[in-house]
Scaffold this active site. Sequence first.
Site, PDB file in Angstrom:
ATOM      1  N   HIS A   1       0.813  -1.223   0.000  1.00 43.53           N
ATOM      2  CA  HIS A   1       0.000   0.000   0.000  1.00 43.53           C
ATOM      3  C   HIS A   1       0.850   1.278   0.000  1.00 43.53           C
ATOM      4  O   HIS A   1       0.323   2.370  -0.166  1.00 43.53           O
ATOM      5  CB  HIS A   1      -0.949   0.018   1.195  1.00 43.53           C
ATOM      6  CG  HIS A   1      -1.988  -1.048   1.125  1.00 43.53           C
ATOM      7  ND1 HIS A   1      -2.884  -1.131   0.098  1.00 43.53           N
ATOM      8  CD2 HIS A   1      -2.255  -2.095   1.932  1.00 43.53           C
ATOM      9  CE1 HIS A   1      -3.690  -2.181   0.280  1.00 43.53           C
ATOM     10  NE2 HIS A   1      -3.317  -2.780   1.386  1.00 43.53           N
TER      11      HIS A   1
ATOM     12  N   GLU B   1      -4.846 -11.825   8.011  1.00 43.52           N
ATOM     13  CA  GLU B   1      -5.681 -10.620   8.002  1.00 43.52           C
ATOM     14  C   GLU B   1      -6.997 -10.844   7.273  1.00 43.52           C
ATOM     15  O   GLU B   1      -7.651  -9.888   6.853  1.00 43.52           O
ATOM     16  CB  GLU B   1      -4.918  -9.433   7.391  1.00 43.52           C
ATOM     17  CG  GLU B   1      -4.254  -9.724   6.062  1.00 43.52           C
ATOM     18  CD  GLU B   1      -3.527  -8.505   5.469  1.00 43.52           C
ATOM     19  OE1 GLU B   1      -3.767  -7.377   5.914  1.00 43.52           O
ATOM     20  OE2 GLU B   1      -2.729  -8.705   4.544  1.00 43.52           O
TER      21      GLU B   1
ATOM     22  N   ASP C   1      -7.554  -4.885   7.689  1.00 37.30           N
ATOM     23  CA  ASP C   1      -8.184  -5.840   6.778  1.00 37.30           C
ATOM     24  C   ASP C   1      -9.001  -6.874   7.550  1.00 37.30           C
ATOM     25  O   ASP C   1     -10.026  -7.336   7.068  1.00 37.30           O
ATOM     26  CB  ASP C   1      -7.125  -6.523   5.904  1.00 37.30           C
ATOM     27  CG  ASP C   1      -6.774  -5.663   4.699  1.00 37.30           C
ATOM     28  OD1 ASP C   1      -7.707  -5.090   4.105  1.00 37.30           O
ATOM     29  OD2 ASP C   1      -5.585  -5.567   4.351  1.00 37.30           O
TER      30      ASP C   1
END
Lengths: 258, 258, 258, 258, 258, 258
Positions: free
Chosen positions: A43, A144, A170
């Site tokens: 990310h 996650e 997440d």
Amino acid sequence: MTLRELWERGEPTVGTWLVTPSDLSAELLGRAGFDWICVDGQHGLVGYEGMLTLLQGLAIAGVPAFVRVPSNSPEHIARALDAGAQGVVVPMVSTREAAEQAVTAAKYPPEGTRSWGPSRNVLRVPDYSAAVANRRNVVAVMIETPEGVANMDEIMSVPGVDAIYVGPNDLALGFGREQNDPEQEAVVASLLDGCRRHGVVAGIHCDDAQTVARRRESGFHMLNLATDASLLYHGALHELAVARGAEAAPPRRTASYV
Amino acid sequence: MTLRELWERGEPTVGTWLVTPSDLSAELLGRAGFDWICVDGQHGLVGYEGMLTLLQGLAIAGVPAFVRVPSNSPEHIARALDAGAQGVVVPMVSTREAAEQAVTAAKYPPEGTRSWGPSRNVLRVPDYSAAVANRRNVVAVMIETPEGVANMDEIMSVPGVDAIYVGPNDLALGFGREQNDPEQEAVVASLLDGCRRHGVVAGIHCDDAQTVARRRESGFHMLNLATDASLLYHGALHELAVARGAEAAPPRRTASYV
Amino acid sequence: MTLRELWERGEPTVGTWLVTPSDLSAELLGRAGFDWICVDGQHGLVGYEGMLTLLQGLAIAGVPAFVRVPSNSPEHIARALDAGAQGVVVPMVSTREAAEQAVTAAKYPPEGTRSWGPSRNVLRVPDYSAAVANRRNVVAVMIETPEGVANMDEIMSVPGVDAIYVGPNDLALGFGREQNDPEQEAVVASLLDGCRRHGVVAGIHCDDAQTVARRRESGFHMLNLATDASLLYHGALHELAVARGAEAAPPRRTASYV
Amino acid sequence: MTLRELWERGEPTVGTWLVTPSDLSAELLGRAGFDWICVDGQHGLVGYEGMLTLLQGLAIAGVPAFVRVPSNSPEHIARALDAGAQGVVVPMVSTREAAEQAVTAAKYPPEGTRSWGPSRNVLRVPDYSAAVANRRNVVAVMIETPEGVANMDEIMSVPGVDAIYVGPNDLALGFGREQNDPEQEAVVASLLDGCRRHGVVAGIHCDDAQTVARRRESGFHMLNLATDASLLYHGALHELAVARGAEAAPPRRTASYV
Amino acid sequence: MTLRELWERGEPTVGTWLVTPSDLSAELLGRAGFDWICVDGQHGLVGYEGMLTLLQGLAIAGVPAFVRVPSNSPEHIARALDAGAQGVVVPMVSTREAAEQAVTAAKYPPEGTRSWGPSRNVLRVPDYSAAVANRRNVVAVMIETPEGVANMDEIMSVPGVDAIYVGPNDLALGFGREQNDPEQEAVVASLLDGCRRHGVVAGIHCDDAQTVARRRESGFHMLNLATDASLLYHGALHELAVARGAEAAPPRRTASYV
Amino acid sequence: MTLRELWERGEPTVGTWLVTPSDLSAELLGRAGFDWICVDGQHGLVGYEGMLTLLQGLAIAGVPAFVRVPSNSPEHIARALDAGAQGVVVPMVSTREAAEQAVTAAKYPPEGTRSWGPSRNVLRVPDYSAAVANRRNVVAVMIETPEGVANMDEIMSVPGVDAIYVGPNDLALGFGREQNDPEQEAVVASLLDGCRRHGVVAGIHCDDAQTVARRRESGFHMLNLATDASLLYHGALHELAVARGAEAAPPRRTASYV
Ligand SMILES: [Mg+2]
Ligand SMILES: [Mg+2]
Ligand SMILES: [Mg+2]
Ligand SMILES: [Mg+2]
Ligand SMILES: [Mg+2]
Ligand SMILES: [Mg+2]
């Protein structure tokens, strides 16, 4: 100290994440006292070139580096290690097969299928060899997703999985819960238990210092504190409020990633 | 709001300095609420390409930008303005001639000698013309040497000098004093008086929020708060201490530039 | 070891020059055993951003760095030092005034006029201060014109000039001679004598290893061996000839800069 | 001369590999006389942007370029060709299906599935069309695993496979052997035989000139000589030893990648 | 106006494509009046870093951005959106499963599997959340293969597919036809019909203004006009002919991509 | 053809200017048929690194390159030539001394003071030497101030001044006139006469093709047609109007720089 040596000390470690492709901010944070620093290739705003830039900045400061790869792909894992990372964080690992694939990608034969190409390592690592590298590199996989939680024992017991890194955002999103839902906390606790059961390091992403302190006390040993972006942005908000004479400075938040 | 409009409001403004050539951190700080941001081309780690990168990052956020040029050279001043800066901060201005040279470089004829080349401005600035640009751009000159202090009236009275920006570090070094020497404070006060006398904006470099607050109260209107690098580094030190459970967190410092 | 410590040992040192703006080749050469490495900002293909990149690559390897500035300008000298160079090589110094200007630019007050801005140094250099920096940084000036030769004593006696770096190519061009003209050699010898007389380190640019060996024996202590570009290009020529089965491999040349 | 024309001459060719993302070193090596040069996208420190940079540097010198793609992915193969490579080297091809996939990715319909997008080619290649490109581009696949050796006939007989490139390091690692194990040599010989049998060009990675010479004599036609990094690093080691007056210069090695 | 708002107006829109990684040309075209601009990550000369650069240039001008991802990979889709794209164009979608995969990658749970990491969005998008992002982002899939044409109804009916973008070049190549073959035109017409039937926006790639005008009249609403490269190149050809006094200027062509 | 050869043909030449630091757009324009292309280091958005990038892009296409230096500084002139430019355009030359300084900076001894450092030239230029370079490089100086007009004969008669390049924008601004003022045209005509009198090439900056055609007919031989930025921007405006069905397309303008 290498990441492996740090892992073997068995003590809590605190790191941070880099999401901005600047070797200078990497160098700066590399001197701030973190035990390790992780370049976020998933990310973060870093592609291959950004990752390399950040690993170079960290190398100046001498702090050991993880790379979070964009996805559980053998290519990404090998290229992060070739570029000088001492460890990888692999996102979204939900099955035993996925965990095995991550480990296999990180190890040279006979333990895995990584292809030879010493790249940045051969001059940097004393007596670099396939065996040395296989021993030296650290593999952390992220649990996650609900599926990953269901399969935690299968994942945690894969040989070569050195750490589990919990991704609370997440996780909450996958279960359709808020971060502060008690059931979210129960899942985190069960993952910590799992890590103890399987003898792997328990890690977790924390957005601020208070959360790190709390998670450390509960037993996590791979603790992330914020990101370069959130340290910069929230630091600026705080200081600016003080500079402008706010009666009471706003609470310092380094929340969710920025 | 343009820099010129900000200047004409006659109220204290708080900005920060960028020393790291990252458009992403520029974009981030550009959203943090500063009145203006200055790209430091003198001591920052930015050359021409870095300056351009930072001006683009700031343009995304829409915050007006100064550039501190590396030296009082017509080329540097014109190129910063061509690249989209709304103002320049010119270091080490110690004489009337130096101040006049800075203004001349920043203005198109007949007011100066700047050469035409709209570059990034023609599409960005409504009805861009030589006259519009001459009116719009802000010139701040730094007084930061004993000679500059001696010549303050000559410098401050040069038409086109919009602000005086005091550099306390060089001032102390030039006089052979410590920053907290009372005589240093007297010099700063005399410069503030001079600005009032000549009707120019009084500015000063401050390394932390407390200093900004103090200088604002004394009457400075162009107040700098730290740099991207110091916000990041000292923010990390502070948060890391809290994360590691320091009894009392260390005092938050954003001192001298890093 | 810092450049200053190296200088104080009083032994011959061998370095090389970087003309290609690649942090990776800088890191690689930084591990090859040179005593110091010089980033060539005058004829190398490196501007400010390239210089910074190369200084970062060298910092990974930990080898001390010179920067040859593009010209004898205070701005260039200060910015190279701000960016992390431990020394500067100043080209085309032909008069006492030019030498004094170079030293003045490299020193903070009271010894010079360098402006404060710790930039990359404050976290890297223990107890960084104006006094520490003034003592630590090394100034080498190039004598490479007929006028410079004529003024050698005036130049060499300027306090703060730590080394004279002889530029044989410009010297030959300036005198209208070939490199192997005996009078060229006489000029070089007279410059070496001058350095001994004034107690400054004698340096000279050498294009290949044989020349380094010869100059070292004659008494030069700051010896340059080729450049990254010539090492790469001539290495390739040599290896390619061997690979193609040349009866006798061509003599290995690392001549004039490429 | 294009890569295809070179291939059709049927004579030994010598190339080198680029692992450092510098257009300048690419331009330099491009003038050194190699028949072709390969940008290493698998173990080199080059991502997409680095690959493009290197292809541009090679285009200045006019030497035809291969790209080793990071993995056998249609996307990587198409993007390397779009960016101007005349050929691809595909690593770790161990089955007929993998070889077919590589060829399919490199050819426009009807021979393959490459998507149209002339990018850098349409102005550079005379009368560029799908048919022209399909004929022009060269596909080399690497056999470097035990499985690949076992499947050599299936791989070598895939239409469109123009060359087999042997990777000795991975081959040795995969078989659990040293490089100088006689059985390793037997495998290499059997691959060379296979290439002759199937009429494809036999290629092999060589770390130094002596190995190139030996492999050329045994019949390989696509011969790699070292990398930019090893030429630079080992060139520096050798020259530095000579410069420092080593009695006997160390043997010149351009071994394993650096 | 956001891409979603533009989509909901139900009127023809004209955009262009960027294939050159320059933030400055992105900024320039961003001010030229296009409704949207698409960064071409498939055939453009842009990798991750280039994409980010272009998104930043477009952000300065404030025009909403698509990214065409290199392939239908969840990683590429998520990273384009993380980096600030408001929509993705997914190439070579030929089955319902492929279309579903594209949508799934673009949506956070519960609608998809996108992983949380606000990156450039959290500060830019008001009240950014998973739900906001899922609603806001636009997904366009390309039908450009015979198989895709055959499966058009299955593809167009996937929830979350906001637009079909027709790729005429690949379509012609896949069917083995010329661009001006009447059957090619019939395929395009059938795709336009399909879009109307399923209520999705019909888009098509056009190489010049005349084609845009023609396609707009036939009912397409997502119309592409050339690329930065073709606008530059064909603009130069045209102007140069005029400058050199061509009797009749050559017809202005912005044909196939360059 | 080199710039010098082009100059000696004695025919009108048409070039364009690059203000955007993209090697890809440089490569593209380099293939469009211009006689020469000039990298604008004064008002273009290019610093040293951008200039180098553009010179590399132009080298791929093989078109000879000028660099307009940011100012009449020996350092800028030498570094542009070192980086591979075949000529320099020197802005704001208003006196004989300034013209002499420009020539001196561009020539090695004995004709000038340029320092040796073959950089990108030694491998590219056959038999590169000081004498070859002095003959090969072209020096154009800009007359664009009232003072320069007054001193035209002194400037034009300086040996080594190969061309005068008229800058109409600065000229008009300096005289306080509009571009279409008849007196402005008279000044341009007198400069053209001067060039004829002194046997130097007459050059002039033109913003569009019509102006180039007009100036060519009046006798100018070094004709500039627009910039990359204006070709791109005005090309987009024109095509977009056509695409949107404008009754009559707007007149195509490539006016003033953008
Ligand atoms: Mg996650
Ligand atoms: Mg100062
Ligand atoms: Mg010299
Ligand atoms: Mg291999
Ligand atoms: Mg297509
Ligand atoms: Mg001008």
